[in-house]
Write a protein that holds these residues in place. Sequence first.
Motif, short mmCIF file in Angstrom:
data_model
loop_
_atom_site.label_atom_id
_atom_site.label_comp_id
_atom_site.label_asym_id
_atom_site.label_seq_id
_atom_site.Cartn_x
_atom_site.Cartn_y
_atom_site.Cartn_z
N SER A 139 -7.21 3.59 11.71
CA SER A 139 -6.20 3.40 10.66
C SER A 139 -5.83 1.93 10.46
CB SER A 139 -4.93 4.19 11.00
OG SER A 139 -4.22 3.58 12.07
N LEU A 140 -6.28 1.08 11.39
CA LEU A 140 -5.95 -0.34 11.30
C LEU A 140 -6.95 -1.07 10.39
CD1 LEU A 140 -5.15 -1.02 15.08
CD2 LEU A 140 -3.58 -0.35 13.23
N THR A 141 -6.53 -2.28 9.95
CA THR A 141 -7.34 -3.06 9.01
C THR A 141 -7.87 -4.30 9.72
OG1 THR A 141 -5.87 -2.34 7.23
CG2 THR A 141 -7.38 -4.15 6.73
N PRO A 142 -9.20 -4.48 9.77
CA PRO A 142 -9.76 -5.68 10.41
C PRO A 142 -9.61 -6.91 9.51
CG PRO A 142 -11.52 -4.28 9.58
CD PRO A 142 -10.25 -3.54 9.33
N GLU A 200 -7.98 -2.60 0.99
CA GLU A 200 -7.05 -1.50 1.19
C GLU A 200 -6.77 -1.31 2.68
OE1 GLU A 200 -8.35 2.03 -0.71
OE2 GLU A 200 -8.47 1.11 -2.72
N HIS A 201 -5.56 -0.85 2.93
CA HIS A 201 -5.15 -0.61 4.32
C HIS A 201 -6.07 0.43 4.98
CE1 HIS A 201 -2.87 0.54 7.80
NE2 HIS A 201 -2.57 1.72 7.31
N GLY A 202 -6.59 0.07 6.14
CA GLY A 202 -7.48 0.96 6.87
C GLY A 202 -8.93 0.86 6.49
N ASP A 203 -9.26 0.06 5.49
CA ASP A 203 -10.65 -0.06 5.05
C ASP A 203 -11.34 -1.18 5.84
OD1 ASP A 203 -12.90 0.54 3.34
OD2 ASP A 203 -12.47 -1.36 2.34
#
Length: 398
Positions: free
Chosen positions: A132-135, A236-239
């Motif tokens: 769910s986190l974004t790199p 996008e968040h989580g992408d």
Amino acid sequence: MASLTAVVVAVAALVVVLVSRSDDKGDTAGSGSGEVFLQNTSAAGPDPFTASTARTDSASGAASLPPRTGTAETATPRVSGSTPGLYGGTRATASCDVERQVRYLSAEPAKNAAFAKVLGLEPNAVPAYLRSLTPLQLRVDTRVTNHGYKDGAATSYQAVLQAGTAVLVDGRGVPRVRCACGNPLTEPVAQQEPRTTGTPWPNYQASQVVVVAPSVTVVNVFVVYDPEDDAWFAREHGDTGRQDRPTPPPPRPTPTTTSASPSVTPSTTPPMPCVTVTGDETPTPNDGVTPSPCPSTLSPTATTPTPTTPTPSTPSTDTSSPSTGTPTDSPSDSPSDSPGAPTDGSPDTPTDTTDPQSDPQSDTRPDTRPDTDSDTRTDTSTDGTVETAPGTGRQPVA
């Protein structure tokens, strides 16, 4: 007695050990005046949780951040996690390998459990949480509480992560995992007199370090700077970059300090006072500048009335027909053609000109035209009008 002494010594030693461990933890956690470790983009740091899952490229470009809350004298400045341009990265490329991070922790349940405890998660929730986190990459040196793994438990220490560090960011814009070591991250603990440990990197300045504060709302889209293409994109968040798309650059932040505008700076030269004048008096110049007269004491200048010459009235040229109650058969010449018209200066008093004896130029021949009941008398006034009156039976001929 000897046994009692041995027990007292053992208890004292245990107390010393406990106090020492508490103090050490306090220093590394930053409860007072502990150490703050400077960690560059690639350093694993002490006691890493896992091997690195970060990309080797750590370029992120320097961030231009908006005004920060707090000051260097009171606390580390805080920046909202939703700030556009706070993070950098490469379009369509993740800064961390999230799936590798999941595999590393899943392969070691003890580490996975310690990792989950730091972030307040259940151990089996860790994989979904990581996905769910974004790199992204930091674009400014950032203060955090970092955590290592030692002797089956998580440790903690205060750290400054160099700009360009690959991190996994949560839905409020806060970095939660450092990809170079797999360590979980939490918000920093304030330090009164921190002692920095480690080698500072070029351009490091303690006054430029920030703390990322959780956004008040969920960050659905991050506005990210790509230093490789010198362009901006939205992630996008989580992408992990599959849905990245170009986006316009954010507006430049407002400077935190501004200088006074010259146009609004009060003048240091006092204004020249007004002077009292009367009549036709003119203020005396002072240093080449003539002061203005005071309106409240300005005396009106006496003026001599200028005599006016009455404009002579133009004689009326009204030639409207007189009463036509009784028509006339005798035409009359224009008064301007009658040299005998009087000019006695009484324009409003008509003069009777029916007596032929009063005008030596008048024609004295008898009138042979028959008299009628509608004979009229013609009066010529000095204003040029002709008036006729019935009953005379005669009409002078010019």
